[in-house]
Design a protein around this motif. Structure first.
Motif, PDB file in Angstrom:
ATOM      1  N   THR A   1      54.146  33.592  99.501  1.00  0.00           N
ATOM      2  CA  THR A   1      55.305  32.944 100.045  1.00  0.00           C
ATOM      3  C   THR A   1      56.503  32.988  98.699  1.00  0.00           C
ATOM      4  O   THR A   1      57.565  33.396  99.097  1.00  0.00           O
ATOM      5  CB  THR A   1      55.216  31.518 100.185  1.00  0.00           C
TER       6      THR A   1
ATOM      7  N   LYS B   1      51.876  33.736  94.723  1.00  0.00           N
ATOM      8  CA  LYS B   1      51.719  33.325  96.218  1.00  0.00           C
ATOM      9  C   LYS B   1      52.576  34.173  96.764  1.00  0.00           C
ATOM     10  O   LYS B   1      53.734  34.557  96.521  1.00  0.00           O
ATOM     11  CB  LYS B   1      52.146  31.868  96.375  1.00  0.00           C
TER      12      LYS B   1
ATOM     13  N   ARG C   1      58.502  23.430 101.417  1.00  0.00           N
ATOM     14  CA  ARG C   1      57.413  24.074 100.688  1.00  0.00           C
ATOM     15  C   ARG C   1      56.156  23.327 100.903  1.00  0.00           C
ATOM     16  O   ARG C   1      56.072  22.135 100.947  1.00  0.00           O
ATOM     17  CB  ARG C   1      57.552  24.355  99.292  1.00  0.00           C
ATOM     18  N   GLY C   2      54.909  23.896 101.257  1.00  0.00           N
ATOM     19  CA  GLY C   2      53.620  23.276 101.679  1.00  0.00           C
ATOM     20  C   GLY C   2      53.888  22.869 103.046  1.00  0.00           C
ATOM     21  O   GLY C   2      52.894  21.925 103.281  1.00  0.00           O
ATOM     22  N   GLY C   3      54.633  23.299 103.842  1.00  0.00           N
ATOM     23  CA  GLY C   3      54.851  22.626 105.110  1.00  0.00           C
ATOM     24  C   GLY C   3      53.827  23.090 106.165  1.00  0.00           C
ATOM     25  O   GLY C   3      53.906  22.409 107.204  1.00  0.00           O
ATOM     26  N   SER C   4      52.891  23.904 105.756  1.00  0.00           N
ATOM     27  CA  SER C   4      51.866  24.162 107.045  1.00  0.00           C
ATOM     28  C   SER C   4      50.933  23.027 107.239  1.00  0.00           C
ATOM     29  O   SER C   4      50.314  22.946 108.057  1.00  0.00           O
ATOM     30  CB  SER C   4      50.806  25.201 106.302  1.00  0.00           C
ATOM     31  N   ASP C   5      50.908  22.030 106.040  1.00  0.00           N
ATOM     32  CA  ASP C   5      50.300  20.946 106.379  1.00  0.00           C
ATOM     33  C   ASP C   5      50.978  20.130 107.625  1.00  0.00           C
ATOM     34  O   ASP C   5      50.291  19.283 108.345  1.00  0.00           O
ATOM     35  CB  ASP C   5      50.590  19.798 105.064  1.00  0.00           C
TER      36      ASP C   5
ATOM     37  N   SER D   1      47.757  28.934 106.177  1.00  0.00           N
ATOM     38  CA  SER D   1      48.823  29.197 105.219  1.00  0.00           C
ATOM     39  C   SER D   1      48.923  30.761 104.886  1.00  0.00           C
ATOM     40  O   SER D   1      48.086  31.444 105.330  1.00  0.00           O
ATOM     41  CB  SER D   1      48.382  28.606 103.660  1.00  0.00           C
ATOM     42  N   ALA D   2      50.057  30.894 104.146  1.00  0.00           N
ATOM     43  CA  ALA D   2      50.152  32.550 103.719  1.00  0.00           C
ATOM     44  C   ALA D   2      49.092  32.439 102.422  1.00  0.00           C
ATOM     45  O   ALA D   2      48.668  31.596 101.751  1.00  0.00           O
ATOM     46  CB  ALA D   2      51.267  32.495 102.917  1.00  0.00           C
TER      47      ALA D   2
ATOM     48  N   PHE E   1      53.962  26.385 108.901  1.00  0.00           N
ATOM     49  CA  PHE E   1      55.031  26.548 107.801  1.00  0.00           C
ATOM     50  C   PHE E   1      56.484  26.641 108.640  1.00  0.00           C
ATOM     51  O   PHE E   1      57.381  26.373 107.981  1.00  0.00           O
ATOM     52  CB  PHE E   1      55.042  27.487 106.945  1.00  0.00           C
TER      53      PHE E   1
ATOM     54  N   GLU F   1      52.629  33.391 106.372  1.00  0.00           N
ATOM     55  CA  GLU F   1      51.800  32.743 107.619  1.00  0.00           C
ATOM     56  C   GLU F   1      51.750  33.746 108.700  1.00  0.00           C
ATOM     57  O   GLU F   1      50.633  33.523 109.160  1.00  0.00           O
ATOM     58  CB  GLU F   1      52.314  31.383 107.892  1.00  0.00           C
TER      59      GLU F   1
HETATM   60  N1  ASP Z   1      53.327  29.002 102.327  1.00  0.00           N
HETATM   61  C1  ASP Z   1      54.050  27.598 102.384  1.00  0.00           C
HETATM   62  C2  ASP Z   1      54.532  27.554 100.792  1.00  0.00           C
HETATM   63  O1  ASP Z   1      53.900  28.180 100.023  1.00  0.00           O
HETATM   64  C3  ASP Z   1      53.776  26.853 103.279  1.00  0.00           C
HETATM   65  C4  ASP Z   1      52.283  26.204 102.761  1.00  0.00           C
HETATM   66  O2  ASP Z   1      51.454  26.862 102.170  1.00  0.00           O
HETATM   67  O3  ASP Z   1      51.795  25.169 103.235  1.00  0.00           O
HETATM   68  O4  ASP Z   1      55.133  26.525 100.424  1.00  0.00           O
END
Ligand code: ASP
Ligand code: ADP
Ligand code: MG
Length: 442
Positions: free
Chosen positions: A51, A49, A188-192, A38-39, A174, A120
């Motif tokens: 991002t 963060k 958001r959170g899309g690196s998963d 992730s970032a 991401f 990222e």
């Molecule tokens: N960096 C992105 C976010 O903050 C994606 C991630 O962390 O999964 O949403």
């Protein structure tokens, strides 16, 4: 040997010390061949963060304001990481190009995705150099169609081609690219999701999701003090919990791994010896133990309660109600109904200023005896494969809530019997979670 795909979340790659832990984890197992960072996330609770800062840069640029100061914070953050790790990664020139490009995209009226994705991208470059691994740009692997949906055929074909035979690679999370080559991010959170897609694409034996907790906990640790860790759960249970707010894994990350039958292991970068949580396909022969797997919840819902005598015998009543939502472009979460009553549970993000119009349309189309909206609702899902076919689970849940003096505004039990969802006022959200946890877990 099939490879493992290891995704590291924002806190796991937040600074040089954390990235050193990442390297130790990757080097401890030769099967960990595809690493998805992730970032940089928060280093402490009051930190920023990267991002979020990148979104801010885009927003400033869009409004024609200078974003020098915010960008400087980002540049300094990466500078510290690179220096701390003793890598170069061509950072200065890359940062300069990115800054120019953010201004350019904003000037042309483009969206924030390019800016957001650079968190990222830069972390991926640094990590690849530090791990002595190949850097593979996610824009070359993850493809979206022109409507912005993952183009599965192309993505899996390209991943198969480009990652075949690669011993160790870093693929930033991401983002991916649209057919015109421009960058698009997941939500958001899309690196998963990136990790899950790469895992399916390479036919991984395991998708590891490294974060800052030792697995999926039975409830949100910000609400329940030291909740128990869930050792093992099924994709379906995870989907329910993740969708309902157990944000440790993006709820859309489940589909690619489920499709590929790939188990997921949620692990703690700070405690790499903890076994974490395993997410596995359900084999249908789960024991009905009478226990729950976990509790999760979300706020910001509105319930529209519709009453009409004899609605059950009125052919087309449900269709008329739902066509109002469809015409207004509003999706609903739940639709519990009783004799002469029907409730529409809708996320506030969907209603977004449309509530009065929806109510008016409902009155005109469905001609109800009454229609009433209750805002500030929270939904809590109690989830567990062990709950099905066990009498008394619902009674225990409702008993716990009434014992705590909490008014239940809505009840919905999914047809799978895998969950019971209750709606409570937002101010009862935390007490309700605690009451349910106490009743089922202790
Ligand atoms: N960096 C992105 C976010 O903050 C994606 C991630 O962390 O999964 O949403
Ligand atoms: P990452 O940056 O590694 O992707 P996230 O912040 O997305 O991490 O997810 C981890 C966080 O999810 C935890 O720190 C925790 O605060 C939160 N969380 C919410 N519900 C749960 C749960 N049921 N189990 C574990 N963590 C949870
Ligand atoms: Mg996350």
């Amino acid at each position: 040997m099939q490879p493992k795909v290891s995704k590291f979340g924002g806190t796991s790659v937040a600074d040089a010390d954390m990235i050193r832990k990442v390297r130790a984890i990757v080097q401890a197992d030769a099967d960990r061949r595809f690493v998805i960072p992730s970032a940089p996330g928060k280093r402490s609770s009051d930190d920023q963060k990267v991002t979020d800062l990148l979104y801010l840069c885009h927003e400033h640029a869009r409004q024609g304001l200078s974003f020098d100061e915010v960008f400087e914070l980002i540049a300094r953050r990466y500078g510290e990481i690179a220096k701390g790790l003793g890598v170069d990664a061509g950072l200065d020139s890359k940062l300069e190009v990115i800054k120019g490009e953010i201004a350019c995209v904003a000037a042309e009226g483009g969206g924030p995705d390019y800016a957001a994705s650079r968190g990222e991208y830069l972390n991926g470059l640094i990590l690849a150099e530090f791990l002595d691994a190949k850097f593979i740009d996610a824009a070359d692997l993850i493809h979206f169609d022109k409507r912005g949906r993952l183009d599965e055929d192309q993505t899996y074909r390209v991943i198969g081609e480009k990652l075949k035979g690669v011993q160790l690679a870093v693929v930033p999370g991401f983002y991916g690219s649209l057919p015109d080559g421009s960058v698009k991010t997941f939500s958001r959170g899309g690196s998963d999701i990136t990790g899950a897609v790469v895992a399916r694409g390479v036919g991984a034996s395991l998708y590891e999701n490294w974060t800052d907790v030792s697995g999926l906990l039975m409830a949100d640790p910000r609400i329940i003090d030291s909740p128990k860790t869930i050792e093992k759960l099924t994709y379906r249970e995870l989907r329910e919990l993740a969708y309902m707010g157990a944000t440790v894994l993006h709820d859309e990350a489940i589909f690619p791994v489920r499709h590929g039958g790939i188990p997921v292991n949620i692990r703690n970068t700070n405690r790499p010896d903890d076994p974490g949580t395993m997410i596995v396909p359900g084999n249908g022969s789960e024991k009905h133990t009478g226990t729950i797997t976990g509790i999760a919840g979300r706020k910001d819902f509105t319930v529209i309660a519709i009453e009409k005598a004899m609605m059950n015998s009125e052919v087309g009543f449900g269709r008329r109600v739902l066509s109002v939502l469809e015409a207004r472009g509003v999706s609903f979460e739940h639709l519990p109904s009783g004799i002469d009553t029907m409730s529409l549970v809708i996320a506030d993000s969907q209603l977004n200023g449309k509530l009065d119009d929806v109510l008016e349309d409902l009155r005109a189309e469905a001609k109800p005896d009454s229609v009433e909206a209750t805002p500030d609702m929270a939904l809590i899902a109690t989830v567990g494969r062990g709950m099905s076919h066990i009498p008394g689970m619902a009674a225990k849940l409702f008993g716990a809530l009434s014992g705590a003096g909490i008014n239940i505004r809505m009840i919905d039990q999914g047809s799978s019997e895998l969950n019971i969802i209750v709606g409570v006022h937002a101010s009862d959200f935390e007490p309700a979670m605690r009451a349910i946890y106490k009743a089922f877990v202790g």
